[in-house]
Design an enzyme around this catalytic site. Structure first.
Site, PDB file in Angstrom:
ATOM      1  N   HIS A   1       0.835  -1.209   0.000  1.00  0.00           N
ATOM      2  CA  HIS A   1       0.000   0.000   0.000  1.00  0.00           C
ATOM      3  C   HIS A   1       0.868   1.257   0.000  1.00  0.00           C
ATOM      4  CE1 HIS A   1      -3.461   2.543   1.446  1.00  0.00           C
ATOM      5  NE2 HIS A   1      -2.471   3.212   2.016  1.00  0.00           N
ATOM      6  N   GLU A   2       1.900   1.272   0.838  1.00  0.00           N
ATOM      7  CA  GLU A   2       2.768   2.451   0.923  1.00  0.00           C
ATOM      8  C   GLU A   2       3.604   2.624  -0.343  1.00  0.00           C
ATOM      9  OE1 GLU A   2       2.139   4.496   3.118  1.00  0.00           O
ATOM     10  OE2 GLU A   2       0.939   3.189   4.401  1.00  0.00           O
TER      11      GLU A   2
ATOM     12  N   HIS B   1       1.491   4.221  -2.870  1.00  0.00           N
ATOM     13  CA  HIS B   1       1.414   5.677  -2.686  1.00  0.00           C
ATOM     14  C   HIS B   1       2.566   6.359  -3.432  1.00  0.00           C
ATOM     15  CE1 HIS B   1      -1.888   6.800  -0.138  1.00  0.00           C
ATOM     16  NE2 HIS B   1      -1.552   6.006   0.853  1.00  0.00           N
TER      17      HIS B   1
ATOM     18  N   GLU C   1      -6.389   6.994  -1.272  1.00  0.00           N
ATOM     19  CA  GLU C   1      -6.310   5.807  -0.413  1.00  0.00           C
ATOM     20  C   GLU C   1      -6.926   4.590  -1.093  1.00  0.00           C
ATOM     21  OE1 GLU C   1      -4.685   5.207   2.420  1.00  0.00           O
ATOM     22  OE2 GLU C   1      -3.863   7.208   2.055  1.00  0.00           O
TER      23      GLU C   1
END
Length: 291
Positions: free
Chosen positions: A145-146, A149, A222
């Protein structure tokens, strides 16, 4: 580069529309005649608005390391650190970005964040609590997930959005202050106390309204980062990680880091408008709906 051009073009388009509207309504000639140069004001607002936002972005890694106490892993000291660095390396390669710095910050809470000036100069950090609480598969999904980003350019995107709203908050608040000073208080020379008081109040009100826009964009990013994490680590692992976060009720990161963490605090009613993250239930449902 495309993102920067897009937002600068959007900013310019809004400026042109605003300028044309003011001219058609007779506002611009009135303001100019009464001592307010809109072109100079707009340049000033843009320099200040984008300047502050981009400076914050430029020092974001340094600030994150200092404020969160991040210990960057230069050489892995144990198997956990080795696994963490290699997981980030694998996902960075899969996502087509440069290898981020990898760090651990001393917090018992389960959280993680990514920050940095661009895709090839980023930092991915996880909490000690995450490493001790989550399974490897769940932690890998959070890392994915990071990394997503970073790969999506979310730090730059939100900095540019913040720059746009900063510009227009400063621009419009000064027009409002000038108008009140001239029309209501009949001040013909310079700017009196009414200008500064009105400008400050307008900046506060417009700033709150503008933050709703920024937070909306943050929530959309997100959802996209969740999909990116699912692509890198697996949909099942990403859902499991979010479900684990929901069961733990993680403490949110400090405000400046919240938008790039894995979880946000819950809120209801109007507070939802100011959330950096969608509710975990919505994120899980959105992932389940992905085919």
């Amino acid at each position: 580069m495309k993102r920067i051009v897009l937002f600068l073009a959007t900013n310019l388009a809004i400026v042109l529309v605003l300028s044309l509207t003011m001219r058609l309504l007779g506002v611009e000639p009135y303001l100019t005649a009464n001592g307010l140069n809109l072109t100079s004001l707009l340049i000033f607002a843009a320099v200040m608005g984008f300047g502050g936002s981009l400076i914050s972005l430029a020092i974001s890694k340094w600030m994150a390391k200092k404020s969160m106490g991040v210990q960057v892993i230069e050489t892995p000291a144990n198997s956990t650190e080795f696994w963490l660095v290699e997981t980030v390396r694998k996902y960075a390669d899969d996502a087509g970005i440069g290898m981020p710095e990898v760090g651990i910050f001393p917090s018992p809470e389960v959280n993680a964040f990514a920050t940095g000036m661009n895709k090839n100069n980023a930092l991915v950090a996880v909490s000690a609590g995450l490493l001790s609480t989550m399974t490897r598969a769940e932690a890998e999904a959070v890392i994915g997930h990071e990394v997503a980003h970073v790969a999506n350019g979310d730090m730059v995107t939100l900095a540019l959005i913040q720059g746009v709203v900063n510009t227009f908050v400063m621009f419009l608040s000064r027009i409002i202050g000038h108008t009140v000073d001239r029309v209501v208080f009949k001040n013909e020379e310079g700017h009196g106390p009414a200008f500064f008081v009105t400008m400050i109040v307008a900046e506060l009100v417009l700033g709150i309204l503008a933050s709703i826009i920024v937070m909306w964009f943050s929530r959309q990013r997100e959802f996209r980062a969740d999909r990116g994490g699912a692509s890198l680590a697996g949909k099942g692992a990403m859902i499991a990680a979010l479900e684990r976060l929901r069961s733990l009720h993680p403490h949110p990161l400090p405000d400046k880091m919240a938008a790039f963490g894995i979880a946000g605090g819950g809120a209801a009613g109007l507070k939802r408008l100011f959330m950096t993250h969608p509710p975990l239930e919505e994120r899980i449902a959105a992932l389940r709906a992905v085919q």
